[in-house]
Design a protein around this motif. Structure first.
Motif, mmCIF file in Angstrom:
data_model
loop_
_atom_site.group_PDB
_atom_site.id
_atom_site.type_symbol
_atom_site.label_atom_id
_atom_site.label_comp_id
_atom_site.label_asym_id
_atom_site.label_seq_id
_atom_site.Cartn_x
_atom_site.Cartn_y
_atom_site.Cartn_z
ATOM 1 N N VAL A 188 0.843 -1.199 0.000
ATOM 2 C CA VAL A 188 0.000 0.000 0.000
ATOM 3 C C VAL A 188 0.878 1.249 0.000
ATOM 4 C CG1 VAL A 188 -1.938 1.166 1.113
ATOM 5 C CG2 VAL A 188 -1.734 -1.313 1.280
ATOM 6 N N TYR A 189 1.948 1.209 0.794
ATOM 7 C CA TYR A 189 2.885 2.339 0.811
ATOM 8 C C TYR A 189 3.448 2.592 -0.590
ATOM 9 C CZ TYR A 189 3.148 2.196 5.973
ATOM 10 O OH TYR A 189 2.869 2.242 7.310
ATOM 11 N N LEU A 190 3.859 1.514 -1.267
ATOM 12 C CA LEU A 190 4.457 1.642 -2.600
ATOM 13 C C LEU A 190 3.440 2.173 -3.606
ATOM 14 C CD1 LEU A 190 6.944 1.171 -4.380
ATOM 15 C CD2 LEU A 190 6.118 -1.166 -4.774
ATOM 16 N N ALA A 191 2.203 1.668 -3.533
ATOM 17 C CA ALA A 191 1.158 2.132 -4.453
ATOM 18 C C ALA A 191 0.855 3.608 -4.227
ATOM 19 C CB ALA A 191 -0.108 1.300 -4.268
ATOM 20 N N ALA A 192 0.806 4.018 -2.962
ATOM 21 C CA ALA A 192 0.549 5.424 -2.651
ATOM 22 C C ALA A 192 1.654 6.308 -3.218
ATOM 23 C CB ALA A 192 0.430 5.616 -1.143
#
Length: 424
Positions: free
Chosen positions: A104-108
């Motif tokens: 999720v961090y990477l997608a954000a």
């Protein structure tokens, strides 16, 4: 109120953004709730928000330089496609049960990188579609578009999260980008208003900064929205904490809070579209009331009172955004607009990586009420301080008197104030 929709190209753009913005809000709600479910931490939600807006802080000005050089429509086709792929990838990970918080961090962060070019390109492209006469109306309708999607997106996301899971919300967002991409492809290039693109050259970033620095009418609105964006707009952190920790009401409450705020924001956007002018006194007054209402909401004793207060907070928060955006765009040379709007968005949105982790830490350590009240207090202080600065720069003075038996407070030029005092 809707005059700019008569322009075919803008109408295609507007309709595509309605669909895409709805998907974007669904993903925001699902993303925040997924992180909270995986970690149980408001600080982790703050980190997710920070990562999504960190690229704007780091690279926003370079994005503005690119936007001034590039044709806007092809640039938007690339950025919208990139964000669609990010949503689809996150959907695949979540639906297969392999999602972890770092995904999720990477997608954000990936969405944030696309936004570095997408935001100033979309802001600048509006003037190419509608021309200067309809710019104020189109900017306001863009905000109304975003906020009306905010009405639908959180509500649908809440139903999908509780019914079938967060992965389907991510999938819906990825597919929603078909609409704006299709709208961009269907536009008539010959009907766009030609804007001279800046040729490639050295020193263009410094040139943009010098341009803004020499314009107090641009500097101070940008500074004000910087404070509001950094400390007053951390709603993913606060509202998820209120839903989970203060009222113990779950994802449905978080969705409701966002929906009620969207109602207020939509009203604020439509009022701005009708108003037709962007005055700095409206900007400062709305910012001050926004801060006051956040402090009041922080102290709200009941679930329903807190939810109801989200509506006026939405009205004044949106008024700050639209008024500052329009005032800055209409005062800027078109050849500089990409760089100036990139600076505007970098300050307004890019300040979140600085504010969100701090606000998340305060919320975890001292409670949601203290975190929310602190954001409101900083917003109020910034509005009052910058209001006084603008008053002084404009050669104005505060007057207090009586008119037909009623107290009246106003701002008049210093010379006019002296005339009034002499007449009294």
């Amino acid at each position: 109120m809707f005059s700019s929709l008569k322009v075919r190209n803008y109408r295609l753009f507007f309709l595509g953004q309605v669909v895409s913005n709805t998907g974007t809000w669904m993903q925001r709600i699902a993303q925040d709730w997924l992180v909270l479910s995986l970690t149980g931490s408001s600080a982790a939600v703050g980190i997710t928000t920070a990562l999504q807006f960190l690229p704007m802080l780091l690279f926003g000005l370079y994005g503005g330089v690119l936007v001034d050089r590039l044709p806007k429509r092809p640039a938007l086709l690339v950025t919208q496609s990139a964000m669609a792929l990010t949503g689809l990838a996150l959907a695949a990970l979540t639906l297969t049960g392999h999602v972890q918080v770092w995904h999720v961090y990477l997608a954000a962060f990936a969405v944030g990188m696309a936004t570095v070019v997408d935001n100033p390109a979309r802001q600048s492209f509006v003037s190419e579609m509608v021309g200067p006469e309809q710019l104020q109306n189109a900017v306001s309708l863009n905000s109304a578009n975003f906020q009306s999607a905010r009405l639908v997106g959180p509500a649908v996301a809440g139903l999908m999260i509780t019914g079938v899971g967060t992965g389907w919300a991510f999938l819906a967002n990825g597919l929603s980008f078909v609409a704006p991409i299709g709208g961009l492809l269907l536009m008539r290039a010959r009907e766009l208003h030609a804007v001279r693109r800046t040729p490639r050259g050295k020193g263009q970033l410094r040139e943009g900064l010098r341009y803004v620095a020499g314009r107090p009418d641009l500097v101070w609105p940008i500074v004000l929205v910087g404070f509001i964006g950094t400390f007053g707009f951390n709603f993913p952190v606060w509202l998820s904490a209120y839903a989970d920790d203060v009222f113990h009401a779950g994802a449905g409450a978080y969705s409701l809070f966002n929906t009620v705020m969207a109602v207020g924001s939509l009203v604020g956007a439509l009022l701005a579209a009708r108003r037709g002018t962007a005055r700095l006194r409206v900007l400062v007054g709305a910012a001050a009331l926004f801060g006051v209402l956040e402090i009041v909401a922080a102290l709200a004793p009941s679930y329903w009172l807190f939810a109801l207060l989200m509506a006026p907070i939405g009205v004044f928060g949106l008024t700050v955004n639209v008024t500052a955006n329009t005032a800055v765009q209409m005062s800027t040379d078109p050849a500089m607009r990409g760089r100036v709007m990139a600076l505007f968005m970098m300050v307004f949105v890019g300040g979140t990586p600085l504010g969100a982790p701090l606000v998340g830490w305060v919320t975890d350590a001292y409670g949601a009420r203290v975190g929310f009240a602190l954001g409101g207090l900083i917003s109020l202080t910034a509005a009052v301080t910058i209001g006084l600065v603008l008053t002084r720069l404009g050669g104005l003075r505060l007057t207090v008197g009586w008119h037909r038996g009623h107290p009246r407070v106003g701002l008049v030029p210093r010379e006019r104030r002296e005339e009034l005092a002499a007449a009294a």
